[in-house]
Design an enzyme around this catalytic site. Structure first.
Site, PDB file in Angstrom:
ATOM      1  N   GLY A  97       0.839  -1.190   0.000  1.00  0.00           N
ATOM      2  CA  GLY A  97       0.000   0.000   0.000  1.00  0.00           C
ATOM      3  C   GLY A  97       0.877   1.244   0.000  1.00  0.00           C
ATOM      4  O   GLY A  97       0.669   2.167   0.795  1.00  0.00           O
ATOM      5  N   HIS A  98       1.887   1.228  -0.849  1.00  0.00           N
ATOM      6  CA  HIS A  98       2.762   2.402  -0.990  1.00  0.00           C
ATOM      7  C   HIS A  98       3.571   2.305  -2.280  1.00  0.00           C
ATOM      8  O   HIS A  98       3.685   1.235  -2.879  1.00  0.00           O
ATOM      9  CB  HIS A  98       3.703   2.536   0.214  1.00  0.00           C
ATOM     10  N   SER A  99       4.113   3.451  -2.673  1.00  0.00           N
ATOM     11  CA  SER A  99       5.137   3.481  -3.728  1.00  0.00           C
ATOM     12  C   SER A  99       6.331   4.239  -3.164  1.00  0.00           C
ATOM     13  O   SER A  99       6.286   4.712  -2.015  1.00  0.00           O
ATOM     14  CB  SER A  99       4.592   4.166  -4.985  1.00  0.00           C
TER      15      SER A  99
END
Ligand code: TYD
Length: 133
Positions: free
Chosen positions: A50-52
């Protein structure tokens, strides 16, 4: 520099009678390694990621068990990868949104191009979509 996620095949030395050795080393990796960490005992109901990242590049390897990884790249392409062979890794380029699900026995090794830096994360999906434009 690679901009697309792809499966890396690590060498697999040995045989089914004796077992195997796989190797990740500077010659067969797409970036200079700064850090290795691993995650484990993730409950099956939990979705991680749930991230970049602005700069970080990573390679995920299922040392045991199975990992289902969904990635979305800067050009909007969404793809699912399954890791369940310890001789394979998934290269995740910078600016790629990822989510991961694990079998209860999964041990995930992460080979990373930088040390941990919370400022390098985008954790808000809307903010990630905004950099796609
Ligand atoms: P995160 O990178 O979001 O893990 P995943 O992608 O596996 O879901 O990190 C989870 C939490 O752990 C977050 O609060 C940041 C923290 N963390 C550290 O303190 N040090 C680290 O080296 C890493 C990778 C994460």
């Amino acid at each position: 520099m690679h901009t697309k996620p792809y499966i890396i095949e690590f060498p697999k030395i040995g045989n089914s009678q004796l077992g195997y050795i796989s190797v990740a080393e500077q010659g067969n990796l797409p970036f200079e390694v700064k850090r290795i960490y691993w995650t484990y005992y993730t409950p099956e109901r939990v979705e991680r990621g749930g991230h970049s990242h602005y700069e970080l590049e990573q390679i995920l390897v299922a040392m045991a068990g199975k990992i289902i990884i969904t990635v979305e790249t800067l050009d909007g392409l969404i793809k699912e990868f399954i890791l369940e062979n310890p001789n394979q890794g998934l290269f995740i380029p910078k600016n790629t949104w990822r989510t991961m699900k694990y079998t209860h026995n999964a041990v995930q090794m992460c080979i990373a191009s930088s040390v941990y830096d919370e400022k390098d994360y985008i954790r808000d999906y809307k903010q990630f979509k905004a950099i796609q434009k």
